[in-house]
Scaffold this motif. Sequence first.
Motif, PDB file in Angstrom:
ATOM      1  N   ALA A  39      11.064  10.202   3.132  1.00 10.74           N
ATOM      2  CA  ALA A  39       9.932  10.212   2.959  1.00 10.74           C
ATOM      3  C   ALA A  39       8.168  10.894   1.911  1.00 10.74           C
ATOM      4  CB  ALA A  39       8.813   9.453   3.866  1.00 10.74           C
ATOM      5  N   PRO A  40       9.115  11.040   0.475  1.00 12.48           N
ATOM      6  CA  PRO A  40       8.181  11.579  -0.761  1.00 12.48           C
ATOM      7  C   PRO A  40       7.037  10.978  -0.551  1.00 12.48           C
ATOM      8  CG  PRO A  40       9.975  10.777  -1.564  1.00 12.48           C
ATOM      9  CD  PRO A  40      10.260  10.663  -0.176  1.00 12.48           C
ATOM     10  N   SER A  41       6.879   9.787  -0.596  1.00 13.59           N
ATOM     11  CA  SER A  41       5.424   9.332  -1.205  1.00 13.59           C
ATOM     12  C   SER A  41       4.517   9.659  -0.078  1.00 13.59           C
ATOM     13  CB  SER A  41       5.847   7.700  -1.618  1.00 13.59           C
ATOM     14  OG  SER A  41       6.255   7.372  -0.598  1.00 13.59           O
ATOM     15  N   ARG A  42       5.195   8.959   1.024  1.00 17.41           N
ATOM     16  CA  ARG A  42       3.951   9.510   2.194  1.00 17.41           C
ATOM     17  C   ARG A  42       3.814  11.121   2.509  1.00 17.41           C
ATOM     18  NH1 ARG A  42       1.262   6.576   4.813  1.00 17.41           N
ATOM     19  NH2 ARG A  42       2.587   7.680   6.701  1.00 17.41           N
ATOM     20  N   GLU A  44       2.693  13.034   0.106  1.00 11.42           N
ATOM     21  CA  GLU A  44       1.768  13.164  -1.210  1.00 11.42           C
ATOM     22  C   GLU A  44       0.954  12.486  -0.457  1.00 11.42           C
ATOM     23  OE1 GLU A  44       2.831  11.235  -4.391  1.00 11.42           O
ATOM     24  OE2 GLU A  44       4.547  12.600  -5.062  1.00 11.42           O
ATOM     25  N   ASP A  45       0.935  10.985   0.260  1.00 11.46           N
ATOM     26  CA  ASP A  45       0.082  10.932   1.028  1.00 11.46           C
ATOM     27  C   ASP A  45      -0.770  11.701   1.626  1.00 11.46           C
ATOM     28  OD1 ASP A  45      -0.233   8.710  -0.284  1.00 11.46           O
ATOM     29  OD2 ASP A  45       1.192   7.130   1.215  1.00 11.46           O
ATOM     30  N   LYS A  48      -3.046  14.760   0.833  1.00 15.58           N
ATOM     31  CA  LYS A  48      -4.424  14.060   0.631  1.00 15.58           C
ATOM     32  C   LYS A  48      -4.675  14.309   1.551  1.00 15.58           C
ATOM     33  CE  LYS A  48      -2.934  12.057  -3.773  1.00 15.58           C
ATOM     34  NZ  LYS A  48      -2.304  10.872  -4.048  1.00 15.58           N
TER      35      LYS A  48
END
Length: 83
Positions: A39-42, A44-45, A48
């Motif tokens: 889950a690389p995009s999660r 990043e979230d 943040k």
Amino acid sequence: TCARIKGPRLANDGGPMITHILLAIGLVMVVEGLVFALAPSRLEDLIKAIAEIPEDTRRAMGLGCLAIGVFLVWLAKGAFGMS
């Protein structure tokens, strides 16, 4: 009598303590690697969202996680007789 040569400090079960250290580091790397791989995009979230939390709150969360980790290690080594 023969003189005994002292080796590295041993854990309670007679195995090298470095084995336990390497096991712990390896397990952390497996969990961290799974997060990055699945889950690389999660991630990043999450980074943040964490950045928006006040520093004192992040520090308290870190200390809480540290305390839980120490408790779990103590529990595993003490209550379950793990060496």
